[in-house]
Design an enzyme around this catalytic site. Sequence first.
Site, PDB file in Angstrom:
ATOM      1  N   LYS A 111       0.840  -1.187   0.000  1.00 32.77           N
ATOM      2  CA  LYS A 111       0.000   0.000   0.000  1.00 32.77           C
ATOM      3  C   LYS A 111       0.887   1.254   0.000  1.00 32.77           C
ATOM      4  O   LYS A 111       1.855   1.353   0.761  1.00 32.77           O
ATOM      5  CB  LYS A 111      -0.907   0.016   1.231  1.00 32.77           C
ATOM      6  CG  LYS A 111      -1.977  -1.076   1.210  1.00 32.77           C
ATOM      7  CD  LYS A 111      -3.058  -0.761   0.191  1.00 32.77           C
ATOM      8  CE  LYS A 111      -4.197  -1.756   0.279  1.00 32.77           C
ATOM      9  NZ  LYS A 111      -5.300  -1.429  -0.647  1.00 32.77           N
TER      10      LYS A 111
ATOM     11  N   LYS B 227     -13.330  -7.787  -7.567  1.00 33.81           N
ATOM     12  CA  LYS B 227     -13.730  -8.308  -6.264  1.00 33.81           C
ATOM     13  C   LYS B 227     -15.186  -8.722  -6.364  1.00 33.81           C
ATOM     14  O   LYS B 227     -16.028  -7.962  -6.857  1.00 33.81           O
ATOM     15  CB  LYS B 227     -13.540  -7.245  -5.186  1.00 33.81           C
ATOM     16  CG  LYS B 227     -12.092  -6.791  -5.066  1.00 33.81           C
ATOM     17  CD  LYS B 227     -11.906  -5.658  -4.068  1.00 33.81           C
ATOM     18  CE  LYS B 227     -10.440  -5.239  -4.012  1.00 33.81           C
ATOM     19  NZ  LYS B 227     -10.196  -4.110  -3.101  1.00 33.81           N
TER      20      LYS B 227
END
Length: 321
Positions: free
Chosen positions: A106, A211
């Site tokens: 991240k 997703k």
Amino acid sequence: MPSLEELLACAHVVTLPMRVKFRGVLEREVLLLEGPAGWAEFGPFLEYDDGESARWLASAVEAGWDGYPAPVRGWIPVNATVPAVSADEVANVLGAFDAVHTVKVKVAEAGQSLRDDMARVASVRQQLPHARIRVDANGGWDVDQAVQALAAMSVFGLEYAEQPVATVPELAAVRRAMEGSVLIAADESVRKAADPLAVARAGAADLLVVKAAPLGGVRRALDIVAEAGLPAVVSSALDSSVGIRAGLALAASLPDLPYACGLGTVSLMAADVAADSLVAASGGISVRDVAADPSLLERFAAAPERRDWWLARLRRCFALL
């Protein structure tokens, strides 16, 4: 389609502690449902509105009442995930994962600098010299910042950069500027978009991150990947093992799976709802069903006011299906 009363009767709300802060939280709340086809998870993040969250409920209904498509593979390679921690904490985070071959890092966290990002990625590369590294900015940069950051990080041999900027036109601009030196992946521009195919039509990404829950279920996600005609990476939304099962079903059903999947986030949690958690072994997860354990549901049951909040959300989202 089950009735609202049926959903409410089988609903369990849990609060799961995290090992490290992820997306700004140290606890993850989800609502679990036990349907005739198996367990299902309804876990849109707290800030999501009802319109977006209703797609997550559609995915949960598919999982619990329709079941999943027939798989074409039984083992799914997964990546480790390193949140926006300091470089000194990277080794501890990676230690929670087994046999790491691919790492998602991240970056572009609010309040942090490019120097912080570079140090974090450098630490991953130092500890795992042969691993594939991908970065995820969650749309946190503008075009100039993204181009500067990715040019600097290219020395680490990035596999791709996920959602470096927020909009489809910005993604297209970054992709042109990078000229193939770093591949561009679209995530939020697919799962949070009214038109998830806009990225493909604009030539704004080299691959898609998909997703199951935010797209309305496994079958809907498969349709989007087929229509887009781009390689896909399956990822999760910080799910319990019940939610990860839906991601495994999606990854297992794709015709091609060229990238390791972001389905290892149970390793970031300090607790789970399944006694036999869906965590990676030897760099991947075998496709199998999973069930919530009654003792764990009781142990991590959310406070009454949080249960009431989630049940009210369930009622609102059901009305939108």
